[in-house]
Design a protein around this motif. Structure first.
Motif, PDB file in Angstrom:
ATOM      1  N   ALA A  15      58.243  41.956  29.988  1.00 27.84           N
ATOM      2  CA  ALA A  15      57.045  42.573  29.429  1.00 27.84           C
ATOM      3  C   ALA A  15      55.832  41.873  30.012  1.00 27.84           C
ATOM      4  CB  ALA A  15      57.047  42.457  27.905  1.00 27.84           C
ATOM      5  N   SER A  16      54.689  42.560  30.033  1.00 30.73           N
ATOM      6  CA  SER A  16      53.532  41.945  30.676  1.00 30.73           C
ATOM      7  C   SER A  16      52.226  42.485  30.121  1.00 30.73           C
ATOM      8  CB  SER A  16      53.571  42.177  32.191  1.00 30.73           C
ATOM      9  OG  SER A  16      53.395  43.552  32.495  1.00 30.73           O
ATOM     10  N   MET A  17      51.178  41.709  30.352  1.00 30.49           N
ATOM     11  CA  MET A  17      49.806  42.123  30.094  1.00 30.49           C
ATOM     12  C   MET A  17      49.009  41.731  31.337  1.00 30.49           C
ATOM     13  SD  MET A  17      47.075  40.747  27.228  1.00 30.49           S
ATOM     14  CE  MET A  17      48.118  41.258  25.871  1.00 30.49           C
ATOM     15  N   SER A  18      48.344  42.687  31.943  1.00 29.99           N
ATOM     16  CA  SER A  18      47.647  42.403  33.195  1.00 29.99           C
ATOM     17  C   SER A  18      46.252  43.007  33.184  1.00 29.99           C
ATOM     18  CB  SER A  18      48.438  42.945  34.397  1.00 29.99           C
ATOM     19  OG  SER A  18      48.587  44.349  34.301  1.00 29.99           O
ATOM     20  N   TYR A  19      45.395  42.454  34.031  1.00 30.88           N
ATOM     21  CA  TYR A  19      44.026  42.940  34.163  1.00 30.88           C
ATOM     22  C   TYR A  19      43.785  43.343  35.604  1.00 30.88           C
ATOM     23  CZ  TYR A  19      38.949  43.056  34.431  1.00 30.88           C
ATOM     24  OH  TYR A  19      37.655  43.444  34.655  1.00 30.88           O
ATOM     25  N   ASP A  20      43.100  44.482  35.798  1.00 28.44           N
ATOM     26  CA  ASP A  20      42.851  44.976  37.149  1.00 28.44           C
ATOM     27  C   ASP A  20      41.468  45.614  37.205  1.00 28.44           C
ATOM     28  OD1 ASP A  20      43.302  45.695  39.820  1.00 28.44           O
ATOM     29  OD2 ASP A  20      44.077  47.660  39.240  1.00 28.44           O
ATOM     30  N   THR A  21      40.761  45.389  38.295  1.00 27.15           N
ATOM     31  CA  THR A  21      39.454  46.017  38.498  1.00 27.15           C
ATOM     32  C   THR A  21      39.114  46.026  39.979  1.00 27.15           C
ATOM     33  OG1 THR A  21      37.090  45.939  37.929  1.00 27.15           O
ATOM     34  CG2 THR A  21      38.220  43.831  38.198  1.00 27.15           C
ATOM     35  N   ASP A  22      38.352  47.032  40.403  1.00 27.19           N
ATOM     36  CA  ASP A  22      37.826  47.031  41.765  1.00 27.19           C
ATOM     37  C   ASP A  22      36.382  46.543  41.786  1.00 27.19           C
ATOM     38  OD1 ASP A  22      36.488  49.107  40.604  1.00 27.19           O
ATOM     39  OD2 ASP A  22      36.991  50.609  42.123  1.00 27.19           O
ATOM     40  N   ALA A  23      35.915  46.043  40.619  1.00 28.68           N
ATOM     41  CA  ALA A  23      34.547  45.527  40.462  1.00 28.68           C
ATOM     42  C   ALA A  23      33.502  46.595  40.756  1.00 28.68           C
ATOM     43  CB  ALA A  23      34.334  44.292  41.335  1.00 28.68           C
ATOM     44  N   TYR A  24      33.902  47.867  40.659  1.00 25.31           N
ATOM     45  CA  TYR A  24      32.950  48.951  40.922  1.00 25.31           C
ATOM     46  C   TYR A  24      33.193  50.152  40.003  1.00 25.31           C
ATOM     47  CZ  TYR A  24      30.769  52.944  43.238  1.00 25.31           C
ATOM     48  OH  TYR A  24      30.049  54.077  43.502  1.00 25.31           O
ATOM     49  N   GLN A  25      34.386  50.769  40.139  1.00 30.30           N
ATOM     50  CA  GLN A  25      34.622  52.013  39.427  1.00 30.30           C
ATOM     51  C   GLN A  25      35.381  51.850  38.113  1.00 30.30           C
ATOM     52  OE1 GLN A  25      36.139  55.276  41.723  1.00 30.30           O
ATOM     53  NE2 GLN A  25      35.070  54.678  43.575  1.00 30.30           N
ATOM     54  N   TYR A  26      36.230  50.846  38.005  1.00 35.40           N
ATOM     55  CA  TYR A  26      37.071  50.769  36.813  1.00 35.40           C
ATOM     56  C   TYR A  26      37.364  49.319  36.429  1.00 35.40           C
ATOM     57  CZ  TYR A  26      40.909  49.634  39.985  1.00 35.40           C
ATOM     58  OH  TYR A  26      41.699  49.025  40.919  1.00 35.40           O
ATOM     59  N   SER A  27      37.729  49.158  35.161  1.00 27.81           N
ATOM     60  CA  SER A  27      38.177  47.879  34.615  1.00 27.81           C
ATOM     61  C   SER A  27      39.303  48.182  33.640  1.00 27.81           C
ATOM     62  CB  SER A  27      37.027  47.154  33.910  1.00 27.81           C
ATOM     63  OG  SER A  27      37.471  45.949  33.319  1.00 27.81           O
ATOM     64  N   ASP A  28      40.532  47.747  33.977  1.00 24.99           N
ATOM     65  CA  ASP A  28      41.724  48.134  33.216  1.00 24.99           C
ATOM     66  C   ASP A  28      42.438  46.925  32.626  1.00 24.99           C
ATOM     67  OD1 ASP A  28      41.124  50.623  34.094  1.00 24.99           O
ATOM     68  OD2 ASP A  28      42.883  50.875  35.381  1.00 24.99           O
ATOM     69  N   LEU A  29      42.851  47.049  31.369  1.00 26.53           N
ATOM     70  CA  LEU A  29      43.772  46.105  30.743  1.00 26.53           C
ATOM     71  C   LEU A  29      45.052  46.878  30.458  1.00 26.53           C
ATOM     72  CD1 LEU A  29      44.228  43.257  29.582  1.00 26.53           C
ATOM     73  CD2 LEU A  29      43.478  44.137  27.373  1.00 26.53           C
ATOM     74  N   ILE A  30      46.195  46.403  31.009  1.00 24.80           N
ATOM     75  CA  ILE A  30      47.438  47.162  30.969  1.00 24.80           C
ATOM     76  C   ILE A  30      48.509  46.358  30.240  1.00 24.80           C
ATOM     77  CG2 ILE A  30      49.187  48.330  32.353  1.00 24.80           C
ATOM     78  CD1 ILE A  30      47.095  48.378  34.635  1.00 24.80           C
ATOM     79  N   LEU A  31      49.118  46.952  29.207  1.00 30.08           N
ATOM     80  CA  LEU A  31      50.211  46.343  28.457  1.00 30.08           C
ATOM     81  C   LEU A  31      51.492  47.107  28.773  1.00 30.08           C
ATOM     82  CD1 LEU A  31      47.526  45.758  26.761  1.00 30.08           C
ATOM     83  CD2 LEU A  31      49.066  45.285  24.870  1.00 30.08           C
ATOM     84  N   THR A  32      52.531  46.378  29.167  1.00 28.73           N
ATOM     85  CA  THR A  32      53.798  46.998  29.548  1.00 28.73           C
ATOM     86  C   THR A  32      54.919  46.414  28.702  1.00 28.73           C
ATOM     87  OG1 THR A  32      52.985  47.193  31.813  1.00 28.73           O
ATOM     88  CG2 THR A  32      55.326  47.522  31.472  1.00 28.73           C
ATOM     89  N   SER A  33      55.819  47.274  28.211  1.00 27.33           N
ATOM     90  CA  SER A  33      56.835  46.857  27.255  1.00 27.33           C
ATOM     91  C   SER A  33      57.954  46.032  27.864  1.00 27.33           C
ATOM     92  CB  SER A  33      57.455  48.095  26.592  1.00 27.33           C
ATOM     93  OG  SER A  33      58.199  48.854  27.556  1.00 27.33           O
TER      94      SER A  33
END
Length: 264
Positions: free
Chosen positions: A120-138
Motif C-alpha cells: 500500500a502507498s501514499m504518494s505526491y505528484d506535481t508538474d509544478a504547473y498544471q496539477y498537484s495530486d495526492l494518491i492513496l493506493t490500497s
C-alpha cells in the motif's frame, strides 16, 4: 622579578601531580587530533541491546530493539535515486508492519516477505504547473488483484477533484456507512391538491442551490393507486434554484410527490 625556579611548587608531591595532569591533557589533545582526521566505521549508544547506531558501511542511522538484533528504524540513502529515506518497523499483531518514506512516497507492507504482492502507498505528484495530486493506493495480496486508488487533485484552473477507482480504471465499489450527500443533488417532497379532477396541477419548488451547469428533475407520487386515480406526475423547468412539479388525478385528493433535482 621572580625567577622561574621560584614559581615551581614548594614540595615534590605537588609538582608530581601537576606533571601527571599535564601528561593527561597532552594525551587527550593528541587523541582529539587523531579522531578529527579518522574514519569511524561504527558508533553506537550501547554495545548491545536497545541502541542507536551510526553505521558507515550502510551510511545510515539505525535503531535496534531490546533484543539487540531487531531493527526498528533506519534513516539512510535510497538506492533507487540517491535521495534519503526512512524505514520503520511496527510490532503489531498478528503481523508486524513496516513503513518506508522516500522519494515523495510513503509505502506500507508486512515485515515478513511473501504475505502481500503489492505494498500500500501514499504518494505526491506535481508538474509544478498544471496539477498537484495526492494518491492513496490500497495495495494487493495477489499480483492479479486490482488495487483501490483514491486521488485528491488540484488543477491549475482552480478546480479540485476527488477520484475513486480501481487500478487501470477498473470498477471500484464505493460504500458509504451513513447518509450520502452532494451539492449537485437536491431532493424533497411536496403536497399537491389538484385544482379539479383530471386537471394537471403544479407546485413550484424554490430556494435550492444545486451545483452544476445542466439540470434534470425527477418526480414520483407516494400513492397506492397509480394509474387508476393518480394518472400522471411530471417535473419541468429544472434550474439550480428549483423546479416545477406536476400532478394529475381523477379526483382532488391531496397527494405527496417526491422530487429530485440533479446538476451535472
Amino acid at each position: 622579578m621572580p625567577r622561574q625556579l621560584d614559581q615551581l611548587p614548594a614540595d615534590t608531591t605537588t609538582l608530581a601531580r601537576k606533571v601527571a595532569a599535564l601528561e593527561r591533557e597532552v594525551k587527550e589533545l593528541r587523541a582529539a587530533r587523531r579522531l578529527s582526521s579518522a574514519t569511524i566505521g561504527l558508533v553506537q549508544t550501547a554495545a548491545a541491546g536497545s541502541r542507536v547506531a551510526l553505521n558507515q558501511s550502510t551510511k545510515s542511522v539505525q535503531v535496534y530493539g531490546d533484543d539487540g538484533t531487531t531493527l526498528l528504524a533506519e534513516l539512510g540513502p535510497q538506492d533507487a535515486d540517491g535521495g534519503g529515506g526512512l524505514w520503520t518497523r511496527g510490532l503489531q499483531t498478528p503481523h508486524n508492519m513496516s513503513a518506508s518514506l522516500g522519494s515523495g512516497q510513503l509505502t506500507f507492507r508486512p515485515v515478513d516477505n511473501g504475505l502481500v504482492a503489492v505494498s500500500a502507498s501514499m504518494s505526491y505528484d506535481t508538474d509544478a504547473y498544471q496539477y498537484s495530486d495526492l494518491i492513496l493506493t490500497s495495495g494487493a495480496v495477489n499480483k492479479t488483484d486490482h488495487r483501490a486508488i483514491l486521488t485528491l487533485e488540484s488543477l491549475f484552473d482552480g478546480t479540485a477533484h476527488v477520484s475513486v477507482q480501481g487500478e487501470n480504471s477498473a470498477p471500484c465499489t464505493f460504500d458509504v456507512l451513513g447518509i450520502f450527500s452532494a451539492s449537485n443533488i437536491a431532493y424533497g417532497s411536496v403536497s399537491i391538491t389538484p385544482s379539479a379532477a383530471n386537471t394537471p396541477t403544479s407546485v413550484n419548488v424554490t430556494g435550492l442551490s444545486v451545483k452544476g451547469a445542466s439540470f434534470f428533475a425527477l418526480a414520483t407520487p407516494a400513492t397506492a393507486v397509480p394509474g387508476s386515480q393518480v394518472t400522471g406526475v411530471g417535473a419541468t423547468n429544472p434550474t439550480a434554484t428549483g423546479a416545477t412539479i406536476w400532478l394529475t388525478r381523477t379526483n382532488t385528493t391531496a397527494t405527496t410527490v417526491n422530487w429530485m433535482v440533479l446538476g451535472i
